[in-house]
Design a protein around this motif. Structure first.
Motif, mmCIF file in Angstrom:
data_model
loop_
_atom_site.group_PDB
_atom_site.id
_atom_site.type_symbol
_atom_site.label_atom_id
_atom_site.label_comp_id
_atom_site.label_asym_id
_atom_site.label_seq_id
_atom_site.Cartn_x
_atom_site.Cartn_y
_atom_site.Cartn_z
ATOM 1 N N MET A 364 -91.214 -54.802 73.114
ATOM 2 C CA MET A 364 -92.547 -54.849 73.712
ATOM 3 C C MET A 364 -93.711 -54.931 72.728
ATOM 4 O O MET A 364 -94.878 -54.906 73.121
ATOM 5 C CB MET A 364 -92.735 -53.683 74.682
ATOM 6 N N ASP A 365 -93.406 -55.033 71.427
ATOM 7 C CA ASP A 365 -94.461 -55.153 70.407
ATOM 8 C C ASP A 365 -95.585 -54.148 70.657
ATOM 9 O O ASP A 365 -95.332 -53.024 71.033
ATOM 10 C CB ASP A 365 -95.002 -56.590 70.356
ATOM 11 N N GLU A 366 -96.825 -54.614 70.489
ATOM 12 C CA GLU A 366 -97.957 -53.678 70.618
ATOM 13 C C GLU A 366 -98.143 -53.201 72.065
ATOM 14 O O GLU A 366 -98.818 -52.215 72.320
ATOM 15 C CB GLU A 366 -99.252 -54.298 70.080
ATOM 16 N N TYR A 367 -97.493 -53.897 73.026
ATOM 17 C CA TYR A 367 -97.626 -53.481 74.430
ATOM 18 C C TYR A 367 -96.868 -52.191 74.721
ATOM 19 O O TYR A 367 -97.013 -51.628 75.795
ATOM 20 C CB TYR A 367 -97.117 -54.588 75.357
ATOM 21 N N LYS A 368 -96.054 -51.764 73.751
ATOM 22 C CA LYS A 368 -95.304 -50.523 73.996
ATOM 23 C C LYS A 368 -96.248 -49.340 74.167
ATOM 24 O O LYS A 368 -95.908 -48.333 74.770
ATOM 25 C CB LYS A 368 -94.294 -50.275 72.876
ATOM 26 N N LYS A 369 -97.469 -49.470 73.645
ATOM 27 C CA LYS A 369 -98.413 -48.347 73.785
ATOM 28 C C LYS A 369 -98.686 -48.074 75.264
ATOM 29 O O LYS A 369 -98.934 -46.938 75.652
ATOM 30 C CB LYS A 369 -99.713 -48.626 73.045
ATOM 31 N N TYR A 370 -98.632 -49.105 76.094
ATOM 32 C CA TYR A 370 -98.868 -48.896 77.534
ATOM 33 C C TYR A 370 -97.702 -48.139 78.160
ATOM 34 O O TYR A 370 -97.864 -47.352 79.074
ATOM 35 C CB TYR A 370 -99.063 -50.224 78.266
ATOM 36 N N PHE A 371 -96.506 -48.430 77.628
ATOM 37 C CA PHE A 371 -95.335 -47.680 78.086
ATOM 38 C C PHE A 371 -95.511 -46.199 77.756
ATOM 39 O O PHE A 371 -95.315 -45.326 78.609
ATOM 40 C CB PHE A 371 -94.061 -48.254 77.447
ATOM 41 N N ALA A 411 -99.237 -61.210 86.130
ATOM 42 C CA ALA A 411 -99.722 -60.266 87.149
ATOM 43 C C ALA A 411 -99.779 -58.842 86.608
ATOM 44 O O ALA A 411 -100.486 -57.998 87.151
ATOM 45 C CB ALA A 411 -98.809 -60.329 88.365
ATOM 46 N N LEU A 412 -99.034 -58.575 85.542
ATOM 47 C CA LEU A 412 -99.045 -57.218 84.976
ATOM 48 C C LEU A 412 -100.209 -57.100 83.996
ATOM 49 O O LEU A 412 -100.137 -57.581 82.874
ATOM 50 C CB LEU A 412 -97.727 -56.925 84.266
ATOM 51 N N LYS A 413 -101.276 -56.494 84.453
ATOM 52 C CA LYS A 413 -102.474 -56.378 83.611
ATOM 53 C C LYS A 413 -102.383 -55.115 82.759
ATOM 54 O O LYS A 413 -101.907 -54.082 83.237
ATOM 55 C CB LYS A 413 -103.724 -56.282 84.487
ATOM 56 N N PRO A 414 -102.884 -55.193 81.514
ATOM 57 C CA PRO A 414 -102.948 -53.970 80.725
ATOM 58 C C PRO A 414 -103.804 -52.942 81.448
ATOM 59 O O PRO A 414 -104.765 -53.324 82.102
ATOM 60 C CB PRO A 414 -103.622 -54.424 79.431
ATOM 61 N N PRO A 415 -103.439 -51.678 81.348
ATOM 62 C CA PRO A 415 -104.237 -50.671 82.046
ATOM 63 C C PRO A 415 -105.672 -50.673 81.526
ATOM 64 O O PRO A 415 -105.895 -50.964 80.341
ATOM 65 C CB PRO A 415 -103.528 -49.362 81.710
ATOM 66 N N VAL A 416 -106.602 -50.367 82.387
ATOM 67 C CA VAL A 416 -108.000 -50.318 81.953
ATOM 68 C C VAL A 416 -108.097 -49.266 80.857
ATOM 69 O O VAL A 416 -107.580 -48.163 80.985
ATOM 70 C CB VAL A 416 -108.902 -49.930 83.140
#
Ligand code: UDP
Ligand code: MN
Length: 548
Positions: A364-371, A411-416
């Motif tokens: 998930m690269d840098e998107y793992k922070k959302y996880f 459709a999966l937007k990063p959280p605000v």
């Protein structure tokens, strides 16, 4: 003599008729009524659509299917999270309503590759397991099924594994210890001999013509990983509930890596028989080319018991050059349960979070922070070694997770978020890190290491720079100009600005300086020529880009 010749001709003709009837399956009522009643399954048609006659060899369903245990009688949901008494009452070769769109029925499929069916099972009820196997044999042209490989994941009842191989094409391999479904499926894949692997859960019933459209799609597009539409087998009644044809739902997820079904993007227009792209697969039932599965490194065998493997496979299929699809002409019934009926040695939450964390870290690269934001406790969970999985990703030269999100699942937007930057704060090969061996916690430079979560900093719009609930803090009096990692407090001592690659402290106007890299980072007068104050910062987060 003439009479004798006529008799001979009559005999030959009736032999031919018998042969034809036998092979078309229409003679099973005779076998059933007269000589080998237990070993054949009739070729009764389904409610709509023909099935294949099946020999069960020396297998005797009567002695395989046992009376329910006392605990099953007391509570039929206890051991399997479905009504096992009801399941036992239903014939193991029951007919099903043909749930396909009628346009699917007219499609001829030729030159299809054969498949190996792989079913991992752990403490599955005998009746559901047998119905799964028999439904495959009944509703698949025999030449398309090379073998049915059952992997017994060290179930309490080893007898099942001794009896089922009496059915032609069925092989059972029993694990020496409980491995979980991921390593069990990988074991099955390693044993499979066909070009295509087809995975099923151990409580499925495949429907008329289920396999042909899956194999057809793989023959057409070998990197397509294809899933049927899953019809629901009711856990209480065992009714076969046909999933609605419109809209065909596809797989999606939230940032906590929880799977969900959702309608496909509205812009897409499909014919009922067209495959639909899906961001992820549900997990249990799909076909994949064996060489593609192997090339992708199978599943991550560092994952335990259950969970996360559907994301791992789906992400890498998309990111490494394939696609995941739902083929609506293929229909398979599955008993969807509300709880896991089996124990997880490490607890279910722990296991699933650990598995998911491996997925997030590798793919998930840098998107793992959302996880991590959605599952904060995941940060504390040890997740084993992942260097080999990362190496695999490099070798396959897969695309980034940003590409996946933008192209496959927009459709999966990063959280605000009020985050302006996220990532490493670097000087050369060294990264800003914390030294937790000290109280208070000091900040230092350490060689950059992608496995160290403590090197990933989130710089907020307000100016705080945080990691794992701690904020960079400095104050000439209280910290003696050392830069410490303290609990975030909304205090002025925690506000930082970026100025020409320098990190400037709002309160004092001084800069973060690495002149004593081992002792700790300090505040010092800003000097544009001082390389120890120059930082390589992550790119600004354009999705919520606001100036610092
Ligand atoms: N399974 C297994 N070992 C385990 C857990 C599950 O072999 O430790 C099998 C299980 O018998 C089933 C498949 O893996 O055939 C998927 O599990 P389950 O049906 O519980 O998952 P769900 O469909 O609820 O996602
Ligand atoms: Mn299941």
């Amino acid at each position: 003599m003439k009479k004798y010749r006529r008799l001979c001709a009559l005999l030959i003709i009736s032999m031919i008729i018998l042969c034809v009837l036998h092979y078309s399956g229409d003679l099973q009522f005779l076998y059933k009524a007269f000589f080998i009643p237990k070993h054949w399954i009739s070729s009764d048609t389904d409610v709509d659509g023909k099935t294949h006659s099946v020999s069960l060899g020396s297998f005797d369903p009567g002695s395989y299917l046992q009376p329910p245990s006392i605990s099953d009688q007391k509570d039929p949901f206890l051991n399997h999270a479905f009504n096992v008494l009801k399941s036992n009452d239903i014939p193991f070769d029951r007919p099903l309503p043909d749930s396909r769109n009628k346009r699917c029925k007219a499609r001829p499929f030729t030159d299809l590759p054969a498949t190996s069916v792989i079913i991992a099972y752990y403490n599955e009820a005998r009746s559901t397991l047998l119905r799964t196997v028999v439904s495959v044999l009944r509703r698949t042209p025999p030449e398309l099924i090379k073998e049915i490989l059952l992997i017994d994941d060290f179930s309490d009842d080893a007898e099942v594994g001794r009896l089922l191989p009496e059915i032609p094409k069925v092989q059972v391999y029993r694990n020496k210890k409980r491995e979980g479904l991921i390593r069990s499926r990988v074991r099955g894949a390693g044993l499979a001999e066909s070009e295509v692997l087809t995975f099923l859960d151990s409580h499925c019933e495949v429907n008329v013509g289920w396999l042909e459209p899956l194999l057809y799609r793989i023959a057409e597009s070998p990197k397509a990983v294809v899933c049927p539409i899953l019809d629901v087998i009711n856990t209480s009644t065992f009714d076969y509930i046909v999933a609605p044809q419109t809209p065909v739902v596809v797989g999606g997820f939230d940032w906590g890596l929880n799977f969900k079904w959702e309608p496909p993007p509205q812009s897409m227009v499909f014919r009922p028989e067209d495959p639909r792209k899906t961001a992820v697969m549900a997990g249990g039932v799909f076909s994949i080319s064996r060489s593609w599965f192997n090339k992708l490194g199978k599943y991550d065998t560092g994952m335990d018991i259950w969970g996360g493997e559907n994301f791992e496979l789906s992400f890498k299929v998309w990111m490494c050059g394939g696609q995941v699809e739902i083929v609506p002409c293929s229909r398979v019934g599955h008993v969807f349960r509300k709880r896991h009926p089996y124990e997880f040695p490490d607890g279910d939450t722990n296991t699933v979070i650990r598995n998911s964390r491996r997925v997030a870290e590798v793919w998930m690269d840098e998107y793992k922070k959302y996880f991590y934001k959605k599952k904060p406790s995941a940060r504390m969970k040890p997740f084993g070694r992942i260097s080999n999985r990362k190496k695999l990703r490099n070798q396959l030269q897969c695309r980034s997770f940003a590409w996946y999100i933008n192209n496959v699942y927009p459709a999966l937007k990063p959280p605000v978020s009020d985050e302006v930057m996220y990532g490493r704060l670097k000087q050369g090969d060294l990264c800003l890190d914390v030294d937790t061996g000290h109280v208070p916690i000091i900040t230092i430079l350490r060689p950059c290491d992608t496995d160290r979560a403590s090197q990933e900093w989130s710089w907020k719009k307000r100016g705080d720079i945080t990691n794992n609930g701690l904020c960079l803090t400095a104050n000439p009096e209280t910290t003696h100009s050392y830069i410490l990692a303290k609990f975030c407090s909304q205090d002025e001592s925690q506000i930082w600005m970026e100025r020409k690659s320098q990190i400037v402290h709002n309160l004092t106007g001084q800069c973060v300086d690495a002149r004593k890299p081992d002792i700790g980072l300090v505040l010092a007068e800003c000097d544009p020529n001082n390389t120890q104050q120059k930082w390589i910062l992550p790119v600004k987060n354009h999705l919520h880009s606001r100036d610092l």
